[in-house]
Write a protein that holds these residues in place. Structure first.
Motif, PDB file in Angstrom:
ATOM      1  N   ARG A  44       0.923  -1.347  -0.022  1.00 13.73           N
ATOM      2  CA  ARG A  44      -0.130   0.055   0.023  1.00 13.73           C
ATOM      3  C   ARG A  44       0.869   1.257   0.076  1.00 13.73           C
ATOM      4  N   GLN A  45       2.018   1.263   0.661  1.00 11.24           N
ATOM      5  CA  GLN A  45       2.922   2.398   0.823  1.00 11.24           C
ATOM      6  C   GLN A  45       3.458   2.504  -0.454  1.00 11.24           C
ATOM      7  N   GLN A  46       3.978   1.392  -1.207  1.00 14.01           N
ATOM      8  CA  GLN A  46       4.757   1.370  -2.441  1.00 14.01           C
ATOM      9  C   GLN A  46       3.550   2.089  -3.570  1.00 14.01           C
ATOM     10  N   LEU A  47       2.442   1.631  -3.575  1.00 16.18           N
ATOM     11  CA  LEU A  47       1.413   2.220  -4.433  1.00 16.18           C
ATOM     12  C   LEU A  47       1.073   3.623  -4.355  1.00 16.18           C
ATOM     13  N   SER A  48       1.111   3.931  -3.091  1.00 19.42           N
ATOM     14  CA  SER A  48       0.760   5.541  -2.443  1.00 19.42           C
ATOM     15  C   SER A  48       2.073   6.330  -3.130  1.00 19.42           C
ATOM     16  N   GLU A  49       3.343   5.616  -2.999  1.00 19.30           N
ATOM     17  CA  GLU A  49       4.392   6.439  -3.681  1.00 19.30           C
ATOM     18  C   GLU A  49       4.260   6.353  -5.010  1.00 19.30           C
ATOM     19  N   LEU A  50       4.165   5.479  -5.678  1.00 17.50           N
ATOM     20  CA  LEU A  50       3.786   5.363  -7.238  1.00 17.50           C
ATOM     21  C   LEU A  50       2.920   6.367  -7.884  1.00 17.50           C
ATOM     22  N   ARG A  51       1.649   6.432  -6.862  1.00 14.52           N
ATOM     23  CA  ARG A  51       0.663   7.414  -7.365  1.00 14.52           C
ATOM     24  C   ARG A  51       1.102   8.632  -7.791  1.00 14.52           C
ATOM     25  N   GLU A  52       2.028   9.016  -7.416  1.00 17.33           N
ATOM     26  CA  GLU A  52       2.778  10.615  -7.668  1.00 17.33           C
ATOM     27  C   GLU A  52       3.297  10.420  -9.137  1.00 17.33           C
ATOM     28  N   ILE A  53       3.774   9.568  -9.577  1.00 14.85           N
ATOM     29  CA  ILE A  53       4.293   9.349 -10.736  1.00 14.85           C
ATOM     30  C   ILE A  53       3.592   8.605 -11.799  1.00 14.85           C
ATOM     31  N   ILE A  54       2.260   8.029 -11.467  1.00 19.39           N
ATOM     32  CA  ILE A  54       1.637   7.083 -12.517  1.00 19.39           C
ATOM     33  C   ILE A  54       1.403   8.035 -13.606  1.00 19.39           C
ATOM     34  N   PRO A  55       0.806   9.235 -13.662  1.00 13.59           N
ATOM     35  CA  PRO A  55       0.813  10.268 -14.910  1.00 13.59           C
ATOM     36  C   PRO A  55       1.808  10.130 -15.594  1.00 13.59           C
ATOM     37  N   GLU A  56       3.094  10.442 -15.035  1.00 17.02           N
ATOM     38  CA  GLU A  56       4.342  10.662 -15.861  1.00 17.02           C
ATOM     39  C   GLU A  56       4.395   9.232 -16.671  1.00 17.02           C
ATOM     40  N   ILE A  57       4.179   7.967 -15.932  1.00 13.55           N
ATOM     41  CA  ILE A  57       4.465   6.661 -16.387  1.00 13.55           C
ATOM     42  C   ILE A  57       3.478   6.426 -17.653  1.00 13.55           C
ATOM     43  N   ARG A  58       2.433   7.053 -17.362  1.00 12.80           N
ATOM     44  CA  ARG A  58       1.257   6.850 -18.548  1.00 12.80           C
ATOM     45  C   ARG A  58       1.648   7.878 -19.754  1.00 12.80           C
ATOM     46  N   ASN A  59       2.105   9.132 -19.429  1.00 15.30           N
ATOM     47  CA  ASN A  59       2.384  10.164 -20.454  1.00 15.30           C
ATOM     48  C   ASN A  59       3.470   9.537 -21.272  1.00 15.30           C
ATOM     49  N   ALA A  60       4.301   8.802 -20.543  1.00 12.16           N
ATOM     50  CA  ALA A  60       5.594   8.300 -21.515  1.00 12.16           C
ATOM     51  C   ALA A  60       5.145   6.932 -22.448  1.00 12.16           C
ATOM     52  N   GLY A  61       3.629   6.656 -22.169  1.00  5.98           N
ATOM     53  CA  GLY A  61       3.155   5.607 -22.918  1.00  5.98           C
ATOM     54  C   GLY A  61       3.165   4.333 -22.222  1.00  5.98           C
ATOM     55  N   VAL A  62       3.487   4.167 -21.218  1.00  2.27           N
ATOM     56  CA  VAL A  62       3.597   2.836 -20.350  1.00  2.27           C
ATOM     57  C   VAL A  62       2.318   2.710 -19.390  1.00  2.27           C
ATOM     58  N   GLU A  63       1.788   1.484 -19.641  1.00  2.00           N
ATOM     59  CA  GLU A  63       0.888   1.184 -18.606  1.00  2.00           C
ATOM     60  C   GLU A  63       1.398   0.564 -17.269  1.00  2.00           C
ATOM     61  N   LEU A  64       0.535   0.565 -16.246  1.00  2.17           N
ATOM     62  CA  LEU A  64       0.924   0.231 -14.849  1.00  2.17           C
ATOM     63  C   LEU A  64      -0.184  -1.009 -14.580  1.00  2.17           C
ATOM     64  N   ALA A  65       0.479  -2.243 -14.100  1.00  7.04           N
ATOM     65  CA  ALA A  65      -0.403  -3.032 -13.908  1.00  7.04           C
ATOM     66  C   ALA A  65       0.196  -3.751 -12.423  1.00  7.04           C
ATOM     67  N   VAL A  66      -0.779  -4.286 -11.533  1.00  4.07           N
ATOM     68  CA  VAL A  66      -0.291  -4.813 -10.399  1.00  4.07           C
ATOM     69  C   VAL A  66      -0.753  -6.330 -10.390  1.00  4.07           C
ATOM     70  N   ILE A  67       0.200  -7.181  -9.739  1.00  2.00           N
ATOM     71  CA  ILE A  67       0.007  -8.542  -9.672  1.00  2.00           C
ATOM     72  C   ILE A  67      -0.062  -8.820  -8.268  1.00  2.00           C
ATOM     73  N   GLY A  68      -1.174  -9.413  -7.604  1.00  2.00           N
ATOM     74  CA  GLY A  68      -1.194  -9.795  -6.296  1.00  2.00           C
ATOM     75  C   GLY A  68      -1.391 -11.349  -6.257  1.00  2.00           C
ATOM     76  N   ASN A  69      -1.352 -11.974  -5.195  1.00  2.00           N
ATOM     77  CA  ASN A  69      -1.492 -13.511  -5.223  1.00  2.00           C
ATOM     78  C   ASN A  69      -2.827 -13.914  -4.282  1.00  2.00           C
ATOM     79  N   GLY A  70      -3.787 -13.040  -3.734  1.00  2.00           N
ATOM     80  CA  GLY A  70      -5.063 -13.426  -3.189  1.00  2.00           C
ATOM     81  C   GLY A  70      -5.704 -13.823  -4.325  1.00  2.00           C
ATOM     82  N   THR A  71      -6.883 -14.259  -3.673  1.00  2.00           N
ATOM     83  CA  THR A  71      -7.919 -14.707  -4.843  1.00  2.00           C
ATOM     84  C   THR A  71      -8.500 -13.448  -5.325  1.00  2.00           C
ATOM     85  N   TRP A  72      -9.018 -13.825  -6.677  1.00  2.00           N
ATOM     86  CA  TRP A  72      -9.730 -12.375  -7.308  1.00  2.00           C
ATOM     87  C   TRP A  72     -10.726 -11.518  -6.806  1.00  2.00           C
TER      88      TRP A  72
END
Length: 190
Positions: A44-72
């Motif tokens: 949760r902390q990591q994604l909170s930190e990434l939240r600030e740069i998600i627009p930059e990541i997407r503006n560079a043409g890169v999508e963000l995907a998260v993979i966890g391991n609990g049930t869907w």
């Protein structure tokens, strides 16, 4: 790590639909964040930190995907808890994608005392551990994969709370073809 092997493994989306992992990078470059489990305070902390740069990541043409391991059925609650409802989140309860990506699992990683310092930092920045929703011994990491399946960056956590920094992510995203296509604004790593 063999991306062909990883790409052939199934993951599930928030409706339970199965897809091959390679579908994440077949048509676009992608940053894949492997989280420990859906209740993990560090994740949760990591994604909170990434939240600030998600627009930059997407503006560079890169999508963000998260993979966890609990049930869907944990995915929707996870997205709501981190405040990123539009995020693409998948799960692999079998842990096969984690293994193929070279992400560590085991008690020895949890014995590293550095996770205690990281845990205190997460706690004092407002993040809380939720119930374990997946495998608590699994560690995460980050991959940046160019469209078509070329690995550009890999960070595998050595202990809980060991994340790639936003600066490392920015630099990795700049390696993608989309970042240099002239179609997207770029930035310099701080």
């Amino acid at each position: 790590m063999n991306l062909d092997d990883l790409g052939s493994l199934p993951i599930r989306d928030e409706t339970g639909r199965s897809l091959a992992t390679r579908q994440l990078w077949e048509k676009q470059s992608v940053m894949v964040v492997f989280v420990r489990h859906f209740g993990c305070v560090f994740c949760r902390q990591q994604l909170s930190e990434l939240r600030e740069i998600i627009p930059e990541i997407r503006n560079a043409g890169v999508e963000l995907a998260v993979i966890g391991n609990g049930t869907w059925n944990f995915i929707q609650g996870f997205k709501e808890a981190i405040g990123l409802k539009s995020l693409s989140v998948y799960t692999d309860p079998s842990l096969a994608t984690y293994k193929a990506a070279g992400m560590d699992r085991g008690r020895t990683a949890m014995l590293d005392a550095r996770w205690i310092v990281k845990g205190l930092k997460a706690f004092f920045s407002g993040h809380r551990q939720a119930s374990t929703q997946g495998d608590a011994l699994q560690l995460g990491g980050v991959l940046v994969v160019a469209r078509g399946g070329r690995l550009l960056f890999k960070q595998a956590s050595r202990f809980a709370g060991d994340h790639a920094s936003p600066e490392q992510i920015r630099a990795a995203v700049q390696l993608t073809p989309e970042a240099h296509a002239g179609e997207h604004p770029t930035w310099s790593a701080a």
